[in-house]
Design an enzyme around this catalytic site. Sequence first.
Site, PDB file in Angstrom:
ATOM      1  CB  SER A 144      -0.869  -0.006   1.339  1.00  0.00           C
ATOM      2  OG  SER A 144      -1.423   1.409   1.315  1.00  0.00           O
ATOM      3  CE1 TYR A 157      -4.607  -2.297   5.063  1.00  0.00           C
ATOM      4  CE2 TYR A 157      -3.303   0.015   4.635  1.00  0.00           C
ATOM      5  CZ  TYR A 157      -3.998  -1.074   3.956  1.00  0.00           C
ATOM      6  OH  TYR A 157      -4.185  -1.300   2.740  1.00  0.00           O
TER       7      TYR A 157
HETATM    8  P1  NAD Z   1     -11.486  -5.982  -0.327  1.00  0.00           P
HETATM    9  O1  NAD Z   1     -12.314  -5.945   1.235  1.00  0.00           O
HETATM   10  O2  NAD Z   1     -12.356  -5.816  -1.392  1.00  0.00           O
HETATM   11  O3  NAD Z   1     -11.015  -7.616  -0.347  1.00  0.00           O
HETATM   12  C1  NAD Z   1     -10.380  -8.318   0.514  1.00  0.00           C
HETATM   13  C2  NAD Z   1     -10.450  -9.652   0.192  1.00  0.00           C
HETATM   14  O4  NAD Z   1      -9.537 -10.370   1.255  1.00  0.00           O
HETATM   15  C3  NAD Z   1     -11.579 -10.621   0.295  1.00  0.00           C
HETATM   16  O5  NAD Z   1     -11.662 -11.481  -0.992  1.00  0.00           O
HETATM   17  C4  NAD Z   1     -11.666 -11.074   1.436  1.00  0.00           C
HETATM   18  O6  NAD Z   1     -12.630 -12.032   1.573  1.00  0.00           O
HETATM   19  C5  NAD Z   1     -10.308 -11.364   1.806  1.00  0.00           C
HETATM   20  N1  NAD Z   1     -10.115 -11.807   3.035  1.00  0.00           N
HETATM   21  C6  NAD Z   1     -10.171 -10.929   4.177  1.00  0.00           C
HETATM   22  N2  NAD Z   1      -9.951 -11.729   5.325  1.00  0.00           N
HETATM   23  C7  NAD Z   1      -9.460 -12.929   4.841  1.00  0.00           C
HETATM   24  C8  NAD Z   1      -9.277 -14.053   5.534  1.00  0.00           C
HETATM   25  N3  NAD Z   1      -9.041 -14.007   6.921  1.00  0.00           N
HETATM   26  N4  NAD Z   1      -8.706 -15.092   4.893  1.00  0.00           N
HETATM   27  C9  NAD Z   1      -8.639 -15.112   3.508  1.00  0.00           C
HETATM   28  N5  NAD Z   1      -9.326 -14.261   2.691  1.00  0.00           N
HETATM   29  C10 NAD Z   1      -9.612 -13.045   3.431  1.00  0.00           C
HETATM   30  O7  NAD Z   1     -10.169  -5.219  -0.043  1.00  0.00           O
HETATM   31  P2  NAD Z   1      -9.292  -4.460  -1.226  1.00  0.00           P
HETATM   32  O8  NAD Z   1      -9.445  -3.268  -1.017  1.00  0.00           O
HETATM   33  O9  NAD Z   1      -9.494  -5.184  -2.527  1.00  0.00           O
HETATM   34  O10 NAD Z   1      -7.867  -4.894  -0.376  1.00  0.00           O
HETATM   35  C11 NAD Z   1      -6.888  -5.955  -1.089  1.00  0.00           C
HETATM   36  C12 NAD Z   1      -5.549  -5.768  -0.572  1.00  0.00           C
HETATM   37  O11 NAD Z   1      -5.298  -4.397  -1.177  1.00  0.00           O
HETATM   38  C13 NAD Z   1      -5.524  -5.675   0.771  1.00  0.00           C
HETATM   39  O12 NAD Z   1      -4.123  -6.286   1.117  1.00  0.00           O
HETATM   40  C14 NAD Z   1      -5.341  -4.052   1.074  1.00  0.00           C
HETATM   41  O13 NAD Z   1      -4.760  -3.834   2.246  1.00  0.00           O
HETATM   42  C15 NAD Z   1      -4.454  -3.653  -0.298  1.00  0.00           C
HETATM   43  N6  NAD Z   1      -4.771  -2.271  -0.685  1.00  0.00           N
HETATM   44  C16 NAD Z   1      -5.942  -1.655  -0.698  1.00  0.00           C
HETATM   45  C17 NAD Z   1      -6.321  -0.444  -1.000  1.00  0.00           C
HETATM   46  C18 NAD Z   1      -7.607   0.068  -1.182  1.00  0.00           C
HETATM   47  O14 NAD Z   1      -7.848   1.494  -1.321  1.00  0.00           O
HETATM   48  N7  NAD Z   1      -8.685  -0.807  -1.595  1.00  0.00           N
HETATM   49  C19 NAD Z   1      -5.122   0.495  -1.218  1.00  0.00           C
HETATM   50  C20 NAD Z   1      -3.707  -0.018  -0.874  1.00  0.00           C
HETATM   51  C21 NAD Z   1      -3.812  -1.353  -0.697  1.00  0.00           C
END
Ligand code: NAD
Length: 262
Positions: A144, A157
Amino acid sequence: MRSLDGKSAIVTGSTSGIGLGIATGLAGAGARVMLNGFGDADAIETMRGSLAQTHGVDVAYHGADMTRPAEIAALYEAALARFGGVDIIVNNAGIQHVSPVEDFPIDKWDAIIAINLSAAFHLTRASFSAMKAKGWGRIINLASAHALVASPFKSAYVAAKHGLLGFTKAVALEGAERGVTCNAICPGYVRTALVEKQIPDTAKARGISEEAVVRDVLLAAQATKAFVTVEQLGALAVFLCSDAGAQITGAALPVDGGWTAH
Ligand code: NAD
């Protein structure tokens, strides 16, 4: 011939958001994909079938909970049994919790460290020897912008993502002479479920409206004033897996609309 024909990938947390975008990108480039994550069983099966049919590749699903090392090992074994090898892992599953540090719930701290940091260690540990033996592997960690800079009220985080970047660099050095790259993609804000959920909490923590959170908090530092898309992140993952990405390793790759340029 597509760039990832014949390759197999595991994408953790790929039932929604960025993980699904990356799984779609990899399948579109010809890779077989093992999906993982939580959600409604019928909806996941529909998603799995549609990805397989659209891209003409084998797509499977395993419901391992990323807080449980034994289930992560079982996820790897299931992909190995189904595909005969695992060439690409994308450590993407992640959760967020927004709270001042003095009130931060201990169980939320532990869960964030387990899912956002330790799970990447467990899946990498399971797959690394075979990648090195084969002389080819790609490990992509979804870090991130918060792996590079901090924001208040996101202590767990930010700690997990900074840790994940350190882990990325160490693994990159261990795989460097064996054809295995390891990189961290560092997105700014992407409008997924993870972000939608933190808007009301951030509004509460800062005492401002939800509209003000989007304008003045989420996109304040993102110089383009636009959200990153999951398709853009999927395309970057495909590039990192291509031959053109072979000399990119140990890198933190910001996709953040200029956030960390400030
Ligand atoms: P999201 O909530 O849309 O998806 C998260 C996914 O992780 C889902 O498929 C969920 O079922 C799965 N998950 C959660 N807990 C779990 C567990 N215990 N075991 C197995 N699967 C699990 O989130 P996202 O925004 O797509 O985030 C994905 C990644 O990207 C994360 O690591 C997040 O930190 C990172 N990220 C997101 C953003 C953003 O702005 N959305 C920015 C930077 C980084």
